[in-house]
Design an enzyme around this catalytic site. Sequence first.
Site, PDB file in Angstrom:
ATOM      1  N   VAL A  44      -0.548   9.231 -14.954  1.00 36.34           N
ATOM      2  CA  VAL A  44      -1.956   8.908 -15.211  1.00 36.34           C
ATOM      3  C   VAL A  44      -2.228   8.955 -16.710  1.00 36.34           C
ATOM      4  O   VAL A  44      -1.885   9.923 -17.389  1.00 36.34           O
ATOM      5  CB  VAL A  44      -2.877   9.899 -14.471  1.00 36.34           C
ATOM      6  CG1 VAL A  44      -4.329   9.570 -14.764  1.00 36.34           C
ATOM      7  CG2 VAL A  44      -2.610   9.852 -12.978  1.00 36.34           C
ATOM      8  N   LYS A  45      -2.824   7.861 -17.192  1.00 38.29           N
ATOM      9  CA  LYS A  45      -3.173   7.802 -18.613  1.00 38.29           C
ATOM     10  C   LYS A  45      -4.584   8.360 -18.804  1.00 38.29           C
ATOM     11  O   LYS A  45      -5.531   7.895 -18.162  1.00 38.29           O
ATOM     12  CB  LYS A  45      -3.153   6.349 -19.088  1.00 38.29           C
ATOM     13  CG  LYS A  45      -2.048   6.045 -20.082  1.00 38.29           C
ATOM     14  CD  LYS A  45      -2.032   4.572 -20.380  1.00 38.29           C
ATOM     15  CE  LYS A  45      -1.454   4.291 -21.730  1.00 38.29           C
ATOM     16  NZ  LYS A  45      -1.427   2.849 -22.011  1.00 38.29           N
ATOM     17  N   VAL A  46      -4.697   9.338 -19.680  1.00 38.82           N
ATOM     18  CA  VAL A  46      -5.982   9.993 -19.941  1.00 38.82           C
ATOM     19  C   VAL A  46      -6.251   9.919 -21.443  1.00 38.82           C
ATOM     20  O   VAL A  46      -5.359  10.221 -22.242  1.00 38.82           O
ATOM     21  CB  VAL A  46      -5.936  11.469 -19.466  1.00 38.82           C
ATOM     22  CG1 VAL A  46      -7.207  12.217 -19.854  1.00 38.82           C
ATOM     23  CG2 VAL A  46      -5.699  11.547 -17.964  1.00 38.82           C
TER      24      VAL A  46
ATOM     25  N   ALA B 125      -0.932   4.360 -15.467  1.00 40.62           N
ATOM     26  CA  ALA B 125      -2.188   3.731 -15.030  1.00 40.62           C
ATOM     27  C   ALA B 125      -3.332   4.569 -15.591  1.00 40.62           C
ATOM     28  O   ALA B 125      -3.334   5.788 -15.444  1.00 40.62           O
ATOM     29  CB  ALA B 125      -2.246   3.685 -13.504  1.00 40.62           C
TER      30      ALA B 125
ATOM     31  N   THR C  68       0.315   0.449 -18.676  1.00 35.95           N
ATOM     32  CA  THR C  68      -0.804  -0.488 -18.568  1.00 35.95           C
ATOM     33  C   THR C  68      -2.028   0.164 -19.199  1.00 35.95           C
ATOM     34  O   THR C  68      -2.006   1.350 -19.521  1.00 35.95           O
ATOM     35  CB  THR C  68      -1.127  -0.804 -17.086  1.00 35.95           C
ATOM     36  OG1 THR C  68      -1.636   0.376 -16.457  1.00 35.95           O
ATOM     37  CG2 THR C  68       0.097  -1.274 -16.334  1.00 35.95           C
TER      38      THR C  68
END
Length: 220
Positions: A88-90, A62, A27
């Site tokens: 976790v998207k960074v 996310a 996402t």
Amino acid sequence: MKFFIDTADLDEIREAQDLGVLDGVTTNPSLMKSASEKAGRKLDFHAQILRICELVDGDVSAEVTAVDFDGIMGEAHALARIRDNVVVKVPLILEGIKAIRALDADGIRVNCTLCFSPTQALIAAKAGAAYISPFLGRVDDISADGLKLMEEIIMIYGNYGFKTEVLAASIRHPMHVVQAALLGADVATMPLGVIKKLLNHPLTDIGLERFLSDWRQYQD
Ligand code: G3P
């Protein structure tokens, strides 16, 4: 090759899930906005990620929206607490790279997003990203070569044995998937429309129609 769906829409995830070939979900803030627009109300971000995790056993990316180290760390820890399968998207920025190193040390897996160059991918891998997301379509959009970018990343990672998985993102059509598979990308994340197109072929439809018609005549 793992197939992820690139959406925050639960109906689309269910439809892809029903095919039995879905390995995960990605996402991003824009996809959250689209899902909210479709739902006709502002979806709570964490609650929506939890709903997605309840549907899919595989990794669910996310994205943080902070752009400073402390902010990224705080958001990342909160997202990682939602479920074990949250990645976790960074974003691939200086503060993001620092955070990826720290999150890796904390045992939180990161999908490093918005990658547009081999040097960015190299740094993300050195920092300990679990996934790197080169944006194929957006590179193509500016008349450059997204697949060439991914080819170089895969070669560089192979040269040094980096464990970071290459996640082909911003996929726009089935040929992106074919090329990503030929190059050995670990994952392709796609909109539902592209997933469906992967199995279409007019000769299959024509062939089936002929078989069924001949079968009917044979029965008469
Ligand atoms: O999730 C990141 C990426 O897949 C975005 O794709 O189509 O907005 O460039 P797109």
